[in-house]
Design a protein around this motif. Structure first.
Motif, PDB file in Angstrom:
ATOM      1  N   THR A   1      26.391  47.196 136.805  1.00 31.85           N
ATOM      2  CA  THR A   1      26.146  47.110 138.248  1.00 31.85           C
ATOM      3  C   THR A   1      25.942  48.497 138.825  1.00 31.85           C
ATOM      4  O   THR A   1      26.682  49.425 138.500  1.00 31.85           O
ATOM      5  N   GLY A   2      24.939  48.613 139.679  1.00 24.92           N
ATOM      6  CA  GLY A   2      24.678  49.871 140.370  1.00 24.92           C
ATOM      7  C   GLY A   2      24.819  49.702 141.872  1.00 24.92           C
ATOM      8  O   GLY A   2      25.680  50.299 142.499  1.00 24.92           O
ATOM      9  N   ASN A   3      23.968  48.851 142.450  1.00 21.79           N
ATOM     10  CA  ASN A   3      23.958  48.635 143.896  1.00 21.79           C
ATOM     11  C   ASN A   3      24.823  47.443 144.272  1.00 21.79           C
ATOM     12  O   ASN A   3      24.588  46.327 143.804  1.00 21.79           O
ATOM     13  N   ILE A   4      25.799  47.697 145.141  1.00 18.49           N
ATOM     14  CA  ILE A   4      26.686  46.641 145.631  1.00 18.49           C
ATOM     15  C   ILE A   4      26.505  46.518 147.135  1.00 18.49           C
ATOM     16  O   ILE A   4      26.830  47.441 147.886  1.00 18.49           O
ATOM     17  N   ALA A   5      25.964  45.382 147.567  1.00 19.54           N
ATOM     18  CA  ALA A   5      25.870  45.087 148.999  1.00 19.54           C
ATOM     19  C   ALA A   5      27.208  44.503 149.420  1.00 19.54           C
ATOM     20  O   ALA A   5      27.647  43.492 148.861  1.00 19.54           O
ATOM     21  N   VAL A   6      27.866  45.141 150.376  1.00 22.15           N
ATOM     22  CA  VAL A   6      29.183  44.700 150.824  1.00 22.15           C
ATOM     23  C   VAL A   6      29.022  43.988 152.169  1.00 22.15           C
ATOM     24  O   VAL A   6      28.826  44.633 153.201  1.00 22.15           O
TER      25      VAL A   6
ATOM     26  N   PRO B   1      16.919  46.907 145.722  1.00 21.67           N
ATOM     27  CA  PRO B   1      17.464  45.857 144.862  1.00 21.67           C
ATOM     28  C   PRO B   1      18.987  45.768 145.005  1.00 21.67           C
ATOM     29  O   PRO B   1      19.660  46.783 145.180  1.00 21.67           O
ATOM     30  N   ILE B   2      19.501  44.563 144.923  1.00 15.86           N
ATOM     31  CA  ILE B   2      20.940  44.311 145.022  1.00 15.86           C
ATOM     32  C   ILE B   2      21.404  43.721 143.694  1.00 15.86           C
ATOM     33  O   ILE B   2      20.923  42.664 143.294  1.00 15.86           O
ATOM     34  N   ASP B   3      22.324  44.415 143.036  1.00 11.07           N
ATOM     35  CA  ASP B   3      22.903  43.875 141.805  1.00 11.07           C
ATOM     36  C   ASP B   3      23.996  42.865 142.129  1.00 11.07           C
ATOM     37  O   ASP B   3      24.081  41.798 141.538  1.00 11.07           O
ATOM     38  N   MET B   4      24.861  43.253 143.061  1.00  8.65           N
ATOM     39  CA  MET B   4      26.030  42.444 143.384  1.00  8.65           C
ATOM     40  C   MET B   4      26.188  42.338 144.888  1.00  8.65           C
ATOM     41  O   MET B   4      25.954  43.293 145.617  1.00  8.65           O
ATOM     42  N   VAL B   5      26.628  41.147 145.325  1.00  6.77           N
ATOM     43  CA  VAL B   5      27.029  40.945 146.709  1.00  6.77           C
ATOM     44  C   VAL B   5      28.543  40.777 146.695  1.00  6.77           C
ATOM     45  O   VAL B   5      29.064  39.858 146.068  1.00  6.77           O
ATOM     46  N   ASN B   6      29.235  41.706 147.344  1.00  8.18           N
ATOM     47  CA  ASN B   6      30.694  41.679 147.435  1.00  8.18           C
ATOM     48  C   ASN B   6      31.040  41.221 148.845  1.00  8.18           C
ATOM     49  O   ASN B   6      30.617  41.842 149.822  1.00  8.18           O
ATOM     50  N   VAL B   7      31.801  40.132 148.954  1.00  3.59           N
ATOM     51  CA  VAL B   7      31.996  39.475 150.246  1.00  3.59           C
ATOM     52  C   VAL B   7      33.390  39.731 150.819  1.00  3.59           C
ATOM     53  O   VAL B   7      34.395  39.363 150.215  1.00  3.59           O
ATOM     54  N   PHE B   8      33.402  40.337 152.004  1.00  2.22           N
ATOM     55  CA  PHE B   8      34.613  40.526 152.806  1.00  2.22           C
ATOM     56  C   PHE B   8      34.477  39.704 154.076  1.00  2.22           C
ATOM     57  O   PHE B   8      34.535  40.221 155.181  1.00  2.22           O
ATOM     58  N   ARG B   9      34.284  38.420 153.920  1.00  2.00           N
ATOM     59  CA  ARG B   9      34.206  37.490 155.043  1.00  2.00           C
ATOM     60  C   ARG B   9      35.166  36.353 154.748  1.00  2.00           C
ATOM     61  O   ARG B   9      35.527  36.112 153.600  1.00  2.00           O
TER      62      ARG B   9
ATOM     63  N   ALA C   1      22.459  35.629 149.155  1.00  2.00           N
ATOM     64  CA  ALA C   1      22.531  36.376 147.894  1.00  2.00           C
ATOM     65  C   ALA C   1      21.477  35.879 146.907  1.00  2.00           C
ATOM     66  O   ALA C   1      20.829  36.674 146.221  1.00  2.00           O
ATOM     67  N   VAL C   2      21.302  34.569 146.858  1.00  4.46           N
ATOM     68  CA  VAL C   2      20.286  33.984 145.985  1.00  4.46           C
ATOM     69  C   VAL C   2      18.902  34.464 146.419  1.00  4.46           C
ATOM     70  O   VAL C   2      18.103  34.929 145.597  1.00  4.46           O
ATOM     71  N   GLN C   3      18.627  34.370 147.722  1.00 10.19           N
ATOM     72  CA  GLN C   3      17.321  34.800 148.247  1.00 10.19           C
ATOM     73  C   GLN C   3      17.071  36.288 148.015  1.00 10.19           C
ATOM     74  O   GLN C   3      15.933  36.701 147.810  1.00 10.19           O
ATOM     75  N   ALA C   4      18.121  37.089 148.046  1.00  9.25           N
ATOM     76  CA  ALA C   4      17.998  38.540 147.865  1.00  9.25           C
ATOM     77  C   ALA C   4      17.810  38.934 146.398  1.00  9.25           C
ATOM     78  O   ALA C   4      17.536  40.093 146.101  1.00  9.25           O
ATOM     79  N   GLY C   5      17.988  37.980 145.491  1.00  9.14           N
ATOM     80  CA  GLY C   5      17.818  38.274 144.070  1.00  9.14           C
ATOM     81  C   GLY C   5      19.001  38.948 143.415  1.00  9.14           C
ATOM     82  O   GLY C   5      18.861  39.579 142.363  1.00  9.14           O
ATOM     83  N   ALA C   6      20.180  38.824 144.029  1.00  7.72           N
ATOM     84  CA  ALA C   6      21.387  39.407 143.439  1.00  7.72           C
ATOM     85  C   ALA C   6      21.716  38.720 142.114  1.00  7.72           C
ATOM     86  O   ALA C   6      21.344  37.568 141.885  1.00  7.72           O
ATOM     87  N   ARG C   7      22.432  39.429 141.257  1.00 10.03           N
ATOM     88  CA  ARG C   7      22.864  38.857 139.977  1.00 10.03           C
ATOM     89  C   ARG C   7      24.289  38.333 140.024  1.00 10.03           C
ATOM     90  O   ARG C   7      24.664  37.483 139.222  1.00 10.03           O
ATOM     91  N   ILE C   8      25.086  38.882 140.964  1.00  5.53           N
ATOM     92  CA  ILE C   8      26.514  38.553 141.028  1.00  5.53           C
ATOM     93  C   ILE C   8      26.908  38.281 142.469  1.00  5.53           C
ATOM     94  O   ILE C   8      26.518  39.021 143.367  1.00  5.53           O
ATOM     95  N   LEU C   9      27.726  37.257 142.670  1.00  8.26           N
ATOM     96  CA  LEU C   9      28.369  36.996 143.956  1.00  8.26           C
ATOM     97  C   LEU C   9      29.862  37.163 143.720  1.00  8.26           C
ATOM     98  O   LEU C   9      30.460  36.421 142.940  1.00  8.26           O
TER      99      LEU C   9
END
Length: 143
Positions: free
Chosen positions: A18-23, A75-83, A95-103
């Motif tokens: 993982t490189g890019n993590i969208a938080v 590009p987003i590798d992972m979506v990390n959720v603080f909700r 996350a699916v639409q964004a093409g992430a690999r991990i939720l």
């Protein structure tokens, strides 16, 4: 069938790749858990991409904050959720639409519908785990 998180060995591989993590839900307030965890992950070498509609356009941890995952230009590798758990279904769709690999849903965040949406689209799903703690366990700092 009951949900089961990946094994520690699988989590290690996930984090190493993982490189890019969208938080999602990253706060600009330094005393919030989301900020502290994201800062720690940034210190560990990950690129943190803040996603929070209340702080869109601001800079958090040196990165531009976006209103939604759809607005993130990289590009987003992972979506990390603080909700809260009830908001995770929408985040899973994004996350699916964004093409992430991990939720990855943080400690205390569990949403079976979101997990199913992401898993059905081929994403790896982790729930009710703290990414900072898991990273420290599977990738300990060596002096």
């Amino acid at each position: 069938m009951a949900f089961e998180n990946p094994s520690r060995e699988e989590i290690k591989t996930i984090l190493e790749q993982t490189g890019n993590i969208a938080v999602v839900g990253l706060s600009d307030k330094t005393d919030r858990t989301s900020y502290m965890v994201a800062a720690a992950m940034q210190d560990r070498g990950y690129r943190i991409i803040p996603v929070n509609p209340m702080a869109a356009g601001a800079t958090i941890l040196g990165e531009t904050c976006y209103a939604s995952l759809a607005d993130v230009p990289d590009p987003i590798d992972m979506v990390n959720v603080f909700r809260r758990s009830e908001y995770c279904t929408e985040v899973a769709h994004e996350a699916v639409q964004a093409g992430a690999r991990i939720l990855w849903m943080q400690l205390g965040v569990v949403n079976m519908e979101a997990a199913a949406i992401a898993a059905d689209a081929g994403l790896t799903v982790i729930m009710d785990r703290c990414i900072k703690v898991e990273d420290a366990i599977v990738r300990p700092v060596r002096s």
